[in-house]
Design a protein around this motif. Structure first.
Motif, PDB file in Angstrom:
ATOM      1  N   GLU A   3       0.851  -1.193   0.000  1.00 40.03           N
ATOM      2  CA  GLU A   3       0.000   0.000   0.000  1.00 40.03           C
ATOM      3  C   GLU A   3       0.888   1.245   0.000  1.00 40.03           C
ATOM      4  O   GLU A   3       1.949   1.268   0.627  1.00 40.03           O
ATOM      5  CB  GLU A   3      -0.905   0.004   1.235  1.00 40.03           C
ATOM      6  CG  GLU A   3      -1.907  -1.129   1.209  1.00 40.03           C
ATOM      7  CD  GLU A   3      -2.595  -1.324   2.548  1.00 40.03           C
ATOM      8  OE1 GLU A   3      -2.065  -0.903   3.596  1.00 40.03           O
ATOM      9  OE2 GLU A   3      -3.679  -1.927   2.536  1.00 40.03           O
ATOM     10  N   TRP A   4       0.409   2.251  -0.697  1.00 38.03           N
ATOM     11  CA  TRP A   4       1.127   3.519  -0.829  1.00 38.03           C
ATOM     12  C   TRP A   4       0.130   4.653  -0.693  1.00 38.03           C
ATOM     13  O   TRP A   4      -1.059   4.484  -0.922  1.00 38.03           O
ATOM     14  CB  TRP A   4       1.803   3.609  -2.201  1.00 38.03           C
ATOM     15  CG  TRP A   4       2.799   2.520  -2.415  1.00 38.03           C
ATOM     16  CD1 TRP A   4       2.549   1.253  -2.888  1.00 38.03           C
ATOM     17  CD2 TRP A   4       4.179   2.569  -2.132  1.00 38.03           C
ATOM     18  NE1 TRP A   4       3.712   0.521  -2.911  1.00 38.03           N
ATOM     19  CE2 TRP A   4       4.736   1.310  -2.450  1.00 38.03           C
ATOM     20  CE3 TRP A   4       5.021   3.562  -1.641  1.00 38.03           C
ATOM     21  CZ2 TRP A   4       6.078   1.023  -2.298  1.00 38.03           C
ATOM     22  CZ3 TRP A   4       6.370   3.279  -1.487  1.00 38.03           C
ATOM     23  CH2 TRP A   4       6.880   2.022  -1.812  1.00 38.03           C
ATOM     24  N   ILE A   5       0.643   5.823  -0.350  1.00 39.61           N
ATOM     25  CA  ILE A   5      -0.177   7.031  -0.345  1.00 39.61           C
ATOM     26  C   ILE A   5       0.602   8.120  -1.064  1.00 39.61           C
ATOM     27  O   ILE A   5       1.822   8.215  -0.926  1.00 39.61           O
ATOM     28  CB  ILE A   5      -0.544   7.478   1.092  1.00 39.61           C
ATOM     29  CG1 ILE A   5      -1.525   8.653   1.078  1.00 39.61           C
ATOM     30  CG2 ILE A   5       0.694   7.790   1.916  1.00 39.61           C
ATOM     31  CD1 ILE A   5      -2.122   8.978   2.438  1.00 39.61           C
ATOM     32  N   TYR A   6      -0.115   8.877  -1.894  1.00 41.08           N
ATOM     33  CA  TYR A   6       0.526  10.085  -2.400  1.00 41.08           C
ATOM     34  C   TYR A   6      -0.361  11.270  -2.104  1.00 41.08           C
ATOM     35  O   TYR A   6      -1.582  11.175  -2.080  1.00 41.08           O
ATOM     36  CB  TYR A   6       0.946  10.009  -3.869  1.00 41.08           C
ATOM     37  CG  TYR A   6      -0.085   9.965  -4.947  1.00 41.08           C
ATOM     38  CD1 TYR A   6      -0.561  11.137  -5.534  1.00 41.08           C
ATOM     39  CD2 TYR A   6      -0.533   8.755  -5.459  1.00 41.08           C
ATOM     40  CE1 TYR A   6      -1.473  11.097  -6.581  1.00 41.08           C
ATOM     41  CE2 TYR A   6      -1.434   8.703  -6.506  1.00 41.08           C
ATOM     42  CZ  TYR A   6      -1.909   9.884  -7.060  1.00 41.08           C
ATOM     43  OH  TYR A   6      -2.807   9.833  -8.095  1.00 41.08           O
ATOM     44  N   PHE A   7       0.323  12.355  -1.774  1.00 44.36           N
ATOM     45  CA  PHE A   7      -0.325  13.614  -1.474  1.00 44.36           C
ATOM     46  C   PHE A   7      -0.211  14.500  -2.706  1.00 44.36           C
ATOM     47  O   PHE A   7       0.826  14.520  -3.368  1.00 44.36           O
ATOM     48  CB  PHE A   7       0.354  14.299  -0.284  1.00 44.36           C
ATOM     49  CG  PHE A   7       0.326  13.471   0.968  1.00 44.36           C
ATOM     50  CD1 PHE A   7      -0.747  13.548   1.838  1.00 44.36           C
ATOM     51  CD2 PHE A   7       1.370  12.604   1.264  1.00 44.36           C
ATOM     52  CE1 PHE A   7      -0.776  12.773   2.983  1.00 44.36           C
ATOM     53  CE2 PHE A   7       1.347  11.828   2.413  1.00 44.36           C
ATOM     54  CZ  PHE A   7       0.266  11.913   3.277  1.00 44.36           C
ATOM     55  N   ILE A   8      -1.264  15.209  -2.994  1.00 42.93           N
ATOM     56  CA  ILE A   8      -1.271  16.162  -4.105  1.00 42.93           C
ATOM     57  C   ILE A   8      -1.302  17.552  -3.472  1.00 42.93           C
ATOM     58  O   ILE A   8      -2.304  17.955  -2.873  1.00 42.93           O
ATOM     59  CB  ILE A   8      -2.488  15.955  -5.015  1.00 42.93           C
ATOM     60  CG1 ILE A   8      -2.495  14.525  -5.564  1.00 42.93           C
ATOM     61  CG2 ILE A   8      -2.495  16.990  -6.138  1.00 42.93           C
ATOM     62  CD1 ILE A   8      -3.803  14.141  -6.236  1.00 42.93           C
ATOM     63  N   ASP A  64       5.797  -2.280  -5.960  1.00 41.60           N
ATOM     64  CA  ASP A  64       7.070  -1.786  -5.435  1.00 41.60           C
ATOM     65  C   ASP A  64       7.129  -0.273  -5.603  1.00 41.60           C
ATOM     66  O   ASP A  64       6.228   0.337  -6.184  1.00 41.60           O
ATOM     67  CB  ASP A  64       8.257  -2.468  -6.133  1.00 41.60           C
ATOM     68  CG  ASP A  64       8.232  -2.315  -7.642  1.00 41.60           C
ATOM     69  OD1 ASP A  64       7.935  -1.203  -8.136  1.00 41.60           O
ATOM     70  OD2 ASP A  64       8.511  -3.308  -8.340  1.00 41.60           O
ATOM     71  N   GLU A  65       8.193   0.325  -5.096  1.00 41.69           N
ATOM     72  CA  GLU A  65       8.292   1.786  -5.127  1.00 41.69           C
ATOM     73  C   GLU A  65       8.371   2.338  -6.542  1.00 41.69           C
ATOM     74  O   GLU A  65       7.782   3.391  -6.835  1.00 41.69           O
ATOM     75  CB  GLU A  65       9.503   2.259  -4.314  1.00 41.69           C
ATOM     76  CG  GLU A  65       9.563   3.764  -4.217  1.00 41.69           C
ATOM     77  CD  GLU A  65      10.618   4.296  -3.279  1.00 41.69           C
ATOM     78  OE1 GLU A  65      10.832   5.527  -3.279  1.00 41.69           O
ATOM     79  OE2 GLU A  65      11.238   3.496  -2.546  1.00 41.69           O
ATOM     80  N   PRO A  89       5.257   5.179   1.625  1.00 42.84           N
ATOM     81  CA  PRO A  89       4.674   3.865   1.899  1.00 42.84           C
ATOM     82  C   PRO A  89       3.552   4.054   2.922  1.00 42.84           C
ATOM     83  O   PRO A  89       3.591   4.988   3.729  1.00 42.84           O
ATOM     84  CB  PRO A  89       5.822   3.052   2.499  1.00 42.84           C
ATOM     85  CG  PRO A  89       7.053   3.858   2.312  1.00 42.84           C
ATOM     86  CD  PRO A  89       6.650   5.269   2.046  1.00 42.84           C
ATOM     87  N   PHE A  90       2.583   3.168   2.904  1.00 44.25           N
ATOM     88  CA  PHE A  90       1.405   3.322   3.768  1.00 44.25           C
ATOM     89  C   PHE A  90       0.934   1.947   4.223  1.00 44.25           C
ATOM     90  O   PHE A  90       1.108   0.959   3.507  1.00 44.25           O
ATOM     91  CB  PHE A  90       0.293   4.029   2.981  1.00 44.25           C
ATOM     92  CG  PHE A  90      -0.939   4.338   3.775  1.00 44.25           C
ATOM     93  CD1 PHE A  90      -0.969   5.408   4.645  1.00 44.25           C
ATOM     94  CD2 PHE A  90      -2.075   3.559   3.639  1.00 44.25           C
ATOM     95  CE1 PHE A  90      -2.109   5.701   5.376  1.00 44.25           C
ATOM     96  CE2 PHE A  90      -3.220   3.842   4.360  1.00 44.25           C
ATOM     97  CZ  PHE A  90      -3.234   4.921   5.227  1.00 44.25           C
TER      98      PHE A  90
END
Length: 101
Positions: A3-8, A64-65, A89-90
């Motif tokens: 799981e991943w998180i991205y902020f905008i 993966d990243e 990463p989350f």
């Protein structure tokens, strides 16, 4: 899958209320992409923070990243250069169970 998180990070305060026509077009492309990602099952959740600082968040799965960075980079808000993306990463540790009607 991880799981991943991205902020905008929007380019200015009160961005949602002050978008130009071009910015609205880019955000419409962003919304269309998120709908497709929900359909393909890669997107877990997404939405904006409210108030004067409109930071968006997208929680998703990627192997993966490198794949996570590509996923974020494909977002029109980031690809256009209007917004800045921040990937981390989350781990979803506490999730409310589905509500039954």
């Amino acid at each position: 899958m991880s799981e991943w998180i991205y902020f905008i990070h929007a380019p200015r305060e009160n961005f949602a209320a002050t978008m130009t026509d071009e910015e609205r077009r880019v955000w419409a492309g962003h919304a269309a992409l998120l709908r497709r990602r929900l359909e393909d099952g890669s997107l877990i959740l997404a939405g904006p923070t409210l108030g004067p600082v409109n930071t968006g968040i997208c929680v998703f799965e990627a192997p993966d990243e490198d794949a996570a960075r590509r996923y974020m980079a494909e977002d029109p808000t980031i690809a256009s250069g209007i917004a800045r993306g921040e990937l981390r990463p989350f781990r979803a540790a506490f999730i409310r169970p589905a509500q039954r009607d």
